[in-house]
Design a protein around this motif. Structure first.
Motif, PDB file in Angstrom:
ATOM      1  N   ALA A 133     -45.306   8.494  -1.218  1.00 30.46           N
ATOM      2  CA  ALA A 133     -44.604   9.049  -0.055  1.00 30.46           C
ATOM      3  C   ALA A 133     -44.222   7.944   0.925  1.00 30.46           C
ATOM      4  N   THR A 134     -45.111   6.988   1.106  1.00 27.87           N
ATOM      5  CA  THR A 134     -44.854   5.867   2.011  1.00 27.87           C
ATOM      6  C   THR A 134     -43.726   4.975   1.505  1.00 27.87           C
ATOM      7  N   HIS A 135     -43.586   4.895   0.179  1.00 31.31           N
ATOM      8  CA  HIS A 135     -42.615   3.973  -0.413  1.00 31.31           C
ATOM      9  C   HIS A 135     -41.397   4.678  -1.026  1.00 31.31           C
ATOM     10  N   GLY A 136     -41.244   5.964  -0.780  1.00 32.79           N
ATOM     11  CA  GLY A 136     -40.077   6.691  -1.292  1.00 32.79           C
ATOM     12  C   GLY A 136     -40.067   6.866  -2.802  1.00 32.79           C
ATOM     13  N   LEU A 137     -41.246   6.995  -3.385  1.00 32.07           N
ATOM     14  CA  LEU A 137     -41.358   7.183  -4.833  1.00 32.07           C
ATOM     15  C   LEU A 137     -41.951   8.551  -5.137  1.00 32.07           C
ATOM     16  N   ALA A 138     -41.935   8.931  -6.410  1.00 35.10           N
ATOM     17  CA  ALA A 138     -42.523  10.199  -6.837  1.00 35.10           C
ATOM     18  C   ALA A 138     -42.921  10.088  -8.300  1.00 35.10           C
ATOM     19  N   PHE A 139     -43.815  10.988  -8.737  1.00 32.35           N
ATOM     20  CA  PHE A 139     -44.174  11.037 -10.146  1.00 32.35           C
ATOM     21  C   PHE A 139     -42.967  11.506 -10.935  1.00 32.35           C
ATOM     22  N   HIS A 157     -44.447   7.643 -14.747  1.00 32.40           N
ATOM     23  CA  HIS A 157     -45.315   8.560 -15.475  1.00 32.40           C
ATOM     24  C   HIS A 157     -45.481   9.857 -14.691  1.00 32.40           C
ATOM     25  N   SER A 158     -45.785  10.928 -15.416  1.00 31.43           N
ATOM     26  CA  SER A 158     -46.034  12.219 -14.765  1.00 31.43           C
ATOM     27  C   SER A 158     -47.508  12.320 -14.377  1.00 31.43           C
ATOM     28  N   GLU A 159     -47.801  13.235 -13.474  1.00 35.23           N
ATOM     29  CA  GLU A 159     -49.194  13.481 -13.096  1.00 35.23           C
ATOM     30  C   GLU A 159     -50.007  13.856 -14.334  1.00 35.23           C
ATOM     31  N   LYS A 160     -49.423  14.691 -15.172  1.00 35.29           N
ATOM     32  CA  LYS A 160     -50.115  15.162 -16.374  1.00 35.29           C
ATOM     33  C   LYS A 160     -50.480  13.990 -17.288  1.00 35.29           C
ATOM     34  N   GLU A 161     -49.564  13.042 -17.460  1.00 33.94           N
ATOM     35  CA  GLU A 161     -49.842  11.871 -18.300  1.00 33.94           C
ATOM     36  C   GLU A 161     -51.008  11.056 -17.739  1.00 33.94           C
ATOM     37  N   LEU A 162     -50.979  10.822 -16.434  1.00 34.48           N
ATOM     38  CA  LEU A 162     -52.026  10.007 -15.829  1.00 34.48           C
ATOM     39  C   LEU A 162     -53.372  10.717 -15.861  1.00 34.48           C
ATOM     40  N   LEU A 163     -53.379  12.018 -15.641  1.00 35.69           N
ATOM     41  CA  LEU A 163     -54.635  12.771 -15.679  1.00 35.69           C
ATOM     42  C   LEU A 163     -55.249  12.788 -17.080  1.00 35.69           C
ATOM     43  N   ALA A 164     -54.432  12.562 -18.104  1.00 39.33           N
ATOM     44  CA  ALA A 164     -54.936  12.530 -19.475  1.00 39.33           C
ATOM     45  C   ALA A 164     -55.650  11.220 -19.794  1.00 39.33           C
ATOM     46  N   LEU A 207     -50.463  -1.641  -6.449  1.00 35.01           N
ATOM     47  CA  LEU A 207     -51.125  -0.337  -6.431  1.00 35.01           C
ATOM     48  C   LEU A 207     -52.050  -0.250  -5.224  1.00 35.01           C
ATOM     49  N   PRO A 208     -52.233   0.950  -4.693  1.00 36.26           N
ATOM     50  CA  PRO A 208     -53.187   1.118  -3.588  1.00 36.26           C
ATOM     51  C   PRO A 208     -54.610   0.958  -4.105  1.00 36.26           C
ATOM     52  N   ALA A 209     -55.556   0.871  -3.201  1.00 36.82           N
ATOM     53  CA  ALA A 209     -56.967   0.783  -3.593  1.00 36.82           C
ATOM     54  C   ALA A 209     -57.399   2.098  -4.236  1.00 36.82           C
ATOM     55  N   THR A 259     -49.168  -1.806 -13.319  1.00 41.37           N
ATOM     56  CA  THR A 259     -49.769  -2.680 -12.311  1.00 41.37           C
ATOM     57  C   THR A 259     -49.077  -2.560 -10.957  1.00 41.37           C
ATOM     58  N   THR A 260     -48.004  -1.765 -10.884  1.00 38.73           N
ATOM     59  CA  THR A 260     -47.285  -1.576  -9.623  1.00 38.73           C
ATOM     60  C   THR A 260     -47.029  -0.095  -9.378  1.00 38.73           C
ATOM     61  N   LEU A 261     -46.731   0.239  -8.126  1.00 41.49           N
ATOM     62  CA  LEU A 261     -46.389   1.634  -7.795  1.00 41.49           C
ATOM     63  C   LEU A 261     -45.158   2.085  -8.562  1.00 41.49           C
ATOM     64  N   GLU A 262     -44.186   1.199  -8.671  1.00 42.58           N
ATOM     65  CA  GLU A 262     -42.949   1.562  -9.370  1.00 42.58           C
ATOM     66  C   GLU A 262     -43.230   1.932 -10.819  1.00 42.58           C
ATOM     67  N   GLN A 263     -44.105   1.172 -11.472  1.00 45.78           N
ATOM     68  CA  GLN A 263     -44.476   1.493 -12.860  1.00 45.78           C
ATOM     69  C   GLN A 263     -45.227   2.814 -12.919  1.00 45.78           C
ATOM     70  N   ALA A 264     -46.088   3.071 -11.950  1.00 47.32           N
ATOM     71  CA  ALA A 264     -46.837   4.328 -11.932  1.00 47.32           C
ATOM     72  C   ALA A 264     -45.889   5.513 -11.795  1.00 47.32           C
ATOM     73  N   SER A 265     -44.805   5.338 -11.045  1.00 41.77           N
ATOM     74  CA  SER A 265     -43.866   6.437 -10.822  1.00 41.77           C
ATOM     75  C   SER A 265     -43.065   6.783 -12.074  1.00 41.77           C
TER      76      SER A 265
END
Length: 67
Positions: A58-64, A34-41, A9-11, A26-32
Motif C-alpha cells: 500500500a505504501t509503495h503502490g503495489l498489490a498481490f 505472486h498471489s496471496e494464495k501462492e505465498l500462503l502455500a 522487503l519489509p521486516a 528478494t524485493t517488494l516488486e518480485q513479491a507482487s
C-alpha cells in the motif's frame, strides 16, 4: 547480497523471509508478482507475512497478483 533493482522487503519473520528467498523473491516488486494464495502455500509463510506485505504494498503502490 542485496539487489539495487527494487524495493527491499519489509521486516518479516526469518521463516517467511527464507520461504520468499527460496522462490527467488528478494524485493517488494518480485513479491507482487505472486498471489496471496501462492505465498500462503509456502512452508514458513503465513497470514502475518501477508499482512506485512499488504501494508508495505500500500505504501509503495503495489498489490498481490490476482488468482
Amino acid at each position: 547480497m542485496s539487489e539495487n533493482s527494487g524495493t527491499p522487503l519489509p521486516a518479516i519473520s526469518g521463516p517467511a523471509e527464507r520461504a520468499l528467498a527460496a522462490i527467488g523473491v528478494t524485493t517488494l516488486e518480485q513479491a507482487s508478482e505472486h498471489s496471496e494464495k501462492e505465498l500462503l502455500a509456502l512452508h514458513g509463510f503465513g497470514p502475518k507475512g501477508i499482512k506485512i506485505l499488504r501494508e508495505s504494498f500500500a505504501t509503495h503502490g503495489l498489490a498481490f497478483r490476482e488468482d
